[in-house]
Design an enzyme around this catalytic site. Sequence first.
Site, short mmCIF file in Angstrom:
data_model
loop_
_atom_site.label_atom_id
_atom_site.label_comp_id
_atom_site.label_asym_id
_atom_site.label_seq_id
_atom_site.Cartn_x
_atom_site.Cartn_y
_atom_site.Cartn_z
N LYS A 28 0.84 -1.20 0.00
CA LYS A 28 0.00 0.00 0.00
C LYS A 28 0.88 1.26 0.00
CE LYS A 28 -0.22 -0.13 5.06
NZ LYS A 28 -1.03 -0.55 6.23
N ARG A 125 -10.19 0.21 15.02
CA ARG A 125 -10.32 0.88 13.71
C ARG A 125 -11.34 0.10 12.88
NH1 ARG A 125 -4.14 1.94 11.84
NH2 ARG A 125 -4.76 0.12 10.62
N TYR A 264 14.78 30.07 7.53
CA TYR A 264 13.67 30.87 8.05
C TYR A 264 13.63 30.89 9.57
CZ TYR A 264 11.91 30.57 3.27
OH TYR A 264 11.77 30.63 1.92
N MET A 311 11.02 24.37 2.07
CA MET A 311 10.27 23.58 1.09
C MET A 311 11.20 22.80 0.16
SD MET A 311 7.40 24.79 -1.68
CE MET A 311 6.22 25.34 -0.47
C1 LIG Z 1 -0.25 -1.61 6.87
C2 LIG Z 1 -0.86 -2.89 7.32
C3 LIG Z 1 -0.07 -4.03 7.52
C4 LIG Z 1 1.46 -4.01 7.47
O1 LIG Z 1 1.97 -3.52 8.68
P1 LIG Z 1 3.56 -3.41 8.93
O2 LIG Z 1 3.67 -3.01 10.36
O3 LIG Z 1 4.08 -2.40 7.99
O4 LIG Z 1 4.10 -4.78 8.68
C5 LIG Z 1 -0.71 -5.23 7.79
N1 LIG Z 1 -2.07 -5.29 7.89
C6 LIG Z 1 -2.85 -4.20 7.75
C7 LIG Z 1 -4.31 -4.34 7.90
C8 LIG Z 1 -2.27 -2.96 7.48
O5 LIG Z 1 -3.05 -1.89 7.36
#
Ligand SMILES: *Cc1c(COP(=O)(O)O)cnc(C)c1O
Length: 407
Positions: A28, A125, A264, A311
């Site tokens: 992802k 979540r 800055y 930036m």
């Molecule tokens: C991002 C994610 C993972 C991977 O987690 P890591 O700590 O990067 O290994 C696994 N399962 C779900 C549902 C996630 O959102």
Amino acid sequence: MVDLAAVRSNVRRLRALAAPARLMAVVKADAYGHGAVPVARAVLEAGADALGVAHVGEALALRAAGIGAPVLAWLHTVDTDFGAALAADVELGVSGWELAPIAEAARALGSPARIHLKIDTGLGRNGATEALWPELVRAAAQAEAAGLVRVVGVFTHLAVADEPARPETREQLERFRGAVDTARAAGLRPALRHAANSPGLLGAAGLERPEDMLLDMVRVGVSLYGLSPFADRTPGELGLVPAMTLRSTVSAVKEVPAGQGVSYGLSYVTDRPTTLALVPLGYADGVPRTGTGGPVRIQGRTYPEVGRVAMDQIVVDLGAPGLAAPEHGLLGAEAVLFGAGEDPSASAWADAAGTINYEIVTRVSPRVPRVHLHATEHGVGAAEEQAAEEQAAEEQAAEEQAAEEQA
Ligand SMILES: *Cc1c(COP(=O)(O)O)cnc(C)c1O
């Protein structure tokens, strides 16, 4: 620069730890900033069994690139195009409300959706609450009987696996086992139970029953990229190789007197005559604005970034006057913020910015060209043999990057 040989080496290491459980590589967020398509190809080459993403759009991008491996997407909105997902053979995580529109899309398509039911065992979540789980599995069993879905997996996500001493992980795994029993009692036969993320997998060996953590599959992200999910353990200690190097070249060098304010707000003021080096990476490139003091390696020495991150640029105090003279070769010298081994590390930037290494690599912006290296090999015995090849590949990458910067 992203070293895909490091990614492959990490996959082999993680597979060995997970076996006999399968390995889902989480790609992802553009593979945590490393480039989803090249990383997906590399992890599959190295033996990953499946890919995981948050959004259906991310899964479709992998399919569009010709990647045919199993892909699971688990985070949806009411606007998610489930029909497109099913047409592209994308597996879907289901936490509750998604079941009805997915079943509807499957009916329209004329073939069952492959789904993984998600239970919230404590993270708070997504995932069905324990109260709603029996209802979800009942509805899924009905949809399965109607030929609209196939429940291929059941999963949950861990909250504190990066802190192995905490008791909540074991409690989550116990609740998960109960949830699987409930699913089976409802007639479901999920082949893939999965819970472990990177810290879960890497910490499993320390558990009384590692198999309760590993189950049928693990879902790993950050460790694929060679980063440690633990505050107190380095990638090397875990047998992992960092894959991403964030680097540029020194774009200006100047001599300044004592009392020179830098960047800055003039929050940094030199306390003696010194040489400043300018590096053209800033918060638009993903360097955190709160990362003042983060490390930058130039000509084999590591210096702190000084003053505010702007930036487009950061400033490094080289600590001594007289270094701007051409014979020191600083103009155009490589400036490494992290990677290329562990020093400096993404974790050091995370510490400077008050965040985690996950965010440091993921936030590197599209303005930074991704150069993917394929040739090097990591692992026992490979290091020395490959050093020359690595050097050549790095030089080539540097040339490519220079060419791209000029373009
Ligand atoms: C991002 C994610 C993972 C991977 O987690 P890591 O700590 O990067 O290994 C696994 N399962 C779900 C549902 C996630 O959102």
